[in-house]
Design an enzyme around this catalytic site. Sequence first.
Site, mmCIF file in Angstrom:
data_model
loop_
_atom_site.group_PDB
_atom_site.id
_atom_site.type_symbol
_atom_site.label_atom_id
_atom_site.label_comp_id
_atom_site.label_asym_id
_atom_site.label_seq_id
_atom_site.Cartn_x
_atom_site.Cartn_y
_atom_site.Cartn_z
ATOM 1 C CE LYS A 174 -3.987 -2.090 0.255
ATOM 2 N NZ LYS A 174 -5.015 -2.016 -0.806
ATOM 3 C CG HIS A 305 -10.672 -5.935 -5.218
ATOM 4 N ND1 HIS A 305 -11.802 -6.115 -4.445
ATOM 5 C CD2 HIS A 305 -9.694 -5.508 -4.382
ATOM 6 C CE1 HIS A 305 -11.518 -5.795 -3.183
ATOM 7 N NE2 HIS A 305 -10.264 -5.431 -3.109
HETATM 8 O O1 LIG Z 1 -7.495 -2.482 -2.171
HETATM 9 C C1 LIG Z 1 -7.499 -3.658 -1.845
HETATM 10 N N1 LIG Z 1 -7.096 -4.629 -2.598
HETATM 11 O O2 LIG Z 1 -6.619 -4.308 -3.861
HETATM 12 C C2 LIG Z 1 -8.003 -4.151 -0.492
HETATM 13 O O3 LIG Z 1 -9.066 -5.047 -0.759
HETATM 14 C C3 LIG Z 1 -8.493 -3.057 0.386
HETATM 15 O O4 LIG Z 1 -7.369 -2.377 0.818
HETATM 16 C C4 LIG Z 1 -9.210 -3.705 1.570
HETATM 17 O O5 LIG Z 1 -10.497 -4.050 1.135
HETATM 18 C C5 LIG Z 1 -9.323 -2.766 2.755
HETATM 19 O O6 LIG Z 1 -10.024 -1.641 2.318
HETATM 20 MG MG LIG Z 2 -6.922 -2.215 -4.226
#
Ligand SMILES: O=C(NO)[C@H](O)[C@H](O)[C@H](O)CO
Ligand SMILES: [Mg+2]
Length: 370
Positions: A174, A305
């Site tokens: 992140k 995702h």
């Molecule tokens: O962005 C994400 N993955 O790509 C994650 O799933 C998020 O960080 C989570 O749901 C927490 O908000």
């Molecule tokens: Mg994401």
Amino acid sequence: MRITKLEPIILHAPVTRGGIADSTHSITHWGAPGVAIHTDDGKVGYGFSGTHAHLPTDRLIVDCITESFDPLLIGEDPFEVRALWEKLYHKSEIYWVGRSGITHLALGAIDIALWDLKCKALGLPLWKLLGGSAQTKVEAYNTDGGWLNWSKEQLVSDCKRMVEEEGYRAVKIKVGGDSGNEDLRRLEAVREALGPEVRIMTDANGRWSLPQAIQLGSKLADFDVVWIEEPTAFDDVIGHKRLAESISTPIALGEQLYLAQQFRDFVHAGAVHYVQPDIVRLAGITEWWQVADLAHSYALPVVPHVGDMCQVHQHLCNAHPACQLLEYIPWLRDWMKDPAQVKDGFFFNSEVPGAGMEPTEEALKTINKI
Ligand SMILES: O=C(NO)[C@H](O)[C@H](O)[C@H](O)CO
Ligand SMILES: [Mg+2]
């Protein structure tokens, strides 16, 4: 086979180390509001949306399922998944208040449950029902070691463990913290620890303004990252198009997009390179497949995702030719009868009949006790 009952289900599963954060969200549990669809021959199909375990809005989703969509499904044939999707999506009183948002998340859970029923009735895993394997295997990249609330030391330690002990060759970290320079220092530490071969993805969860995204995004190339995910405002097509024209690092997005039409706008504008549709934000498998076909026609990789925590997307990625890579997050694996399996960095193909989101008996005992 006829639908006889819709039973609401809300699961809340603890996340890693009791709490994770990205630039925009901080959660202790992953929410899975959804439905068990019962039929007259005793089969049950399960489908869930994916949320941040906020009970009042989870209840809005399951109430939409039981109060609004239920009357449209009782007595219907669950095999007619696409016809039922159209019927429910275009029910005008619901469409008037929905079209995306809560009603779309509710429809997504229902759609997954209907596909689950179809698979179980035919004795097939979803990937086989959808046409069989489109690739030999699907690689996993791991997101669960890259959280923004991890210290830099924890971040490096988790990413090293995933690569050296668990066999991953790609990890996501992140960015989008309060300090862009700290973001870059964390990224540099991970790149130094993992060496030049391991692929690193970055994810800003929509936090940066466009000038910040241009300034910081242009520095990501120094660390050879695969993509910058959700660099700026989730719905900003023009902003992402301008960014794509300003930096060399590819852009990934899609987890916040509800509609195939939104993906159309981003793809057509050249505002996305890695397309990340999520069955729990789109209205299920039915709409997801439309987005994957759209991306494939533009030769854009689809890397979903996992709001389902890989349970259904492992099937979809096995079956769709646009997919070679899938995110791995483990938060629901202890709650599912057939948890997604990753070995040496690749997903196993499940042979269990179904779409992948059937909870364990233990998990079902916890429902409605939240
Ligand atoms: O962005 C994400 N993955 O790509 C994650 O799933 C998020 O960080 C989570 O749901 C927490 O908000
Ligand atoms: Mg994401």
